[in-house]
Each structure stands twice: as C-alpha cells, then as structure tokens.
Design a protein around this motif. Structure first.
Motif, PDB file in Angstrom:
ATOM      1  N   MET A   1       0.847  -1.167   0.000  1.00  0.00           N
ATOM      2  CA  MET A   1       0.000   0.000   0.000  1.00  0.00           C
ATOM      3  C   MET A   1       0.900   1.240   0.000  1.00  0.00           C
ATOM      4  O   MET A   1       1.834   1.345   0.793  1.00  0.00           O
ATOM      5  CB  MET A   1      -0.873  -0.052   1.251  1.00  0.00           C
ATOM      6  N   THR A   2       0.607   2.145  -0.869  1.00  0.00           N
ATOM      7  CA  THR A   2       1.307   3.424  -0.867  1.00  0.00           C
ATOM      8  C   THR A   2       0.636   4.324   0.157  1.00  0.00           C
ATOM      9  O   THR A   2      -0.575   4.517   0.129  1.00  0.00           O
ATOM     10  CB  THR A   2       1.243   4.086  -2.257  1.00  0.00           C
ATOM     11  N   LEU A   3       1.451   4.856   1.059  1.00  0.00           N
ATOM     12  CA  LEU A   3       0.902   5.688   2.131  1.00  0.00           C
ATOM     13  C   LEU A   3       0.598   7.099   1.647  1.00  0.00           C
ATOM     14  O   LEU A   3       1.286   7.617   0.776  1.00  0.00           O
ATOM     15  CB  LEU A   3       1.904   5.756   3.285  1.00  0.00           C
ATOM     16  N   PRO A   4      -0.399   7.733   2.248  1.00  0.00           N
ATOM     17  CA  PRO A   4      -0.628   9.156   1.959  1.00  0.00           C
ATOM     18  C   PRO A   4       0.506   9.975   2.595  1.00  0.00           C
ATOM     19  O   PRO A   4       1.246   9.483   3.447  1.00  0.00           O
ATOM     20  CB  PRO A   4      -1.969   9.435   2.648  1.00  0.00           C
ATOM     21  N   LEU A  10       4.347  12.141   9.343  1.00  0.00           N
ATOM     22  CA  LEU A  10       4.256  11.968  10.798  1.00  0.00           C
ATOM     23  C   LEU A  10       5.366  11.055  11.321  1.00  0.00           C
ATOM     24  O   LEU A  10       6.057  11.424  12.273  1.00  0.00           O
ATOM     25  CB  LEU A  10       2.869  11.469  11.197  1.00  0.00           C
ATOM     26  N   PRO A  11       5.596   9.885  10.721  1.00  0.00           N
ATOM     27  CA  PRO A  11       6.728   9.078  11.184  1.00  0.00           C
ATOM     28  C   PRO A  11       8.078   9.760  10.936  1.00  0.00           C
ATOM     29  O   PRO A  11       8.986   9.656  11.752  1.00  0.00           O
ATOM     30  CB  PRO A  11       6.628   7.786  10.365  1.00  0.00           C
ATOM     31  N   LEU A  20      13.731   4.661   9.747  1.00  0.00           N
ATOM     32  CA  LEU A  20      12.592   5.084   8.934  1.00  0.00           C
ATOM     33  C   LEU A  20      12.298   4.115   7.792  1.00  0.00           C
ATOM     34  O   LEU A  20      11.146   3.724   7.582  1.00  0.00           O
ATOM     35  CB  LEU A  20      12.819   6.505   8.401  1.00  0.00           C
ATOM     36  N   THR A  21      13.309   3.703   7.057  1.00  0.00           N
ATOM     37  CA  THR A  21      13.083   2.766   5.952  1.00  0.00           C
ATOM     38  C   THR A  21      12.553   1.443   6.469  1.00  0.00           C
ATOM     39  O   THR A  21      11.573   0.904   5.940  1.00  0.00           O
ATOM     40  CB  THR A  21      14.382   2.551   5.154  1.00  0.00           C
ATOM     41  N   ALA A  27       7.703  -1.975   6.552  1.00  0.00           N
ATOM     42  CA  ALA A  27       6.543  -2.238   7.426  1.00  0.00           C
ATOM     43  C   ALA A  27       6.877  -3.160   8.597  1.00  0.00           C
ATOM     44  O   ALA A  27       6.111  -4.049   8.951  1.00  0.00           O
ATOM     45  CB  ALA A  27       5.385  -2.798   6.615  1.00  0.00           C
ATOM     46  N   LYS A  28       8.022  -2.933   9.214  1.00  0.00           N
ATOM     47  CA  LYS A  28       8.430  -3.777  10.339  1.00  0.00           C
ATOM     48  C   LYS A  28       7.539  -3.525  11.549  1.00  0.00           C
ATOM     49  O   LYS A  28       7.200  -2.395  11.862  1.00  0.00           O
ATOM     50  CB  LYS A  28       9.886  -3.503  10.712  1.00  0.00           C
TER      51      LYS A  28
END
Length: 90
Positions: A1-4, A10-11, A20-21, A27-28
């Motif tokens: 899923m591509t995030l908005p 926010l992260p 971050l990656t 998606a860890k």
C-alpha cells in the motif's frame, strides 16, 4: 500500500531516521521495547503504573512556561504541518 503524505510525514517527524526505511518502507512490526528504540513510543511502563506515570509527566509539563512551550512545539512541527496541509488541499 502506498501511504498518503501524512503517513510518511508523521513518522518522519517522530522516528529515529536510522529506522525510517525499516519501519515505513519495510513495514516492520516492533515489540514495546523496540517501539521505544525506534521512536514510536516515549516509554513503556507496567499497566498498573500507566496512570501514575502519565500524571507525573503531565505535572512536569505543566510546570513549563506555557507560551514558550507552545511556541517551541509549533516551531519544531511547523514544516511537518505545512507539508501535510498542502497535501490535503491538492
């Protein structure tokens, strides 16, 4: 899923950049201690200490000068807020 955009910004504003990656792209999932290390959480406390801990932190924050606290909080979050607001208008 591509995030908005807000799902990235926010992260980006909260998490340790070294993770971050791993956290967003890969998606860890993290256990509570790992979530503290990465930056999702400030701390982990036992369930029976949550209210006392939160109340203590709130009391400490309440001692800070309100105007300076609010201004500095806005300064460190201004770019993130502007980026998210711009993405919602487009």
């Amino acid at each position: 899923m591509t995030l908005p955009i807000f799902g990235i910004e926010l992260p980006r504003a909260r998490l340790d950049p070294r993770f971050l990656t791993e956290a967003i792209v890969q998606a860890k999932m993290y256990d509570p201690e790992g979530a503290v290390k990465v930056g999702y959480l400030d701390q982990v406390v036992d369930a029976d200490k949550v209210l006392d801990t939160a109340t203590g932190i709130a009391a400490q924050l309440g001692e800070l000068p309100n105007g300076a606290y609010a201004a500095n909080k806005m300064l460190i979050r201004a770019q993130t807020i502007a980026t998210i607001e711009a993405s919602l208008k487009g």
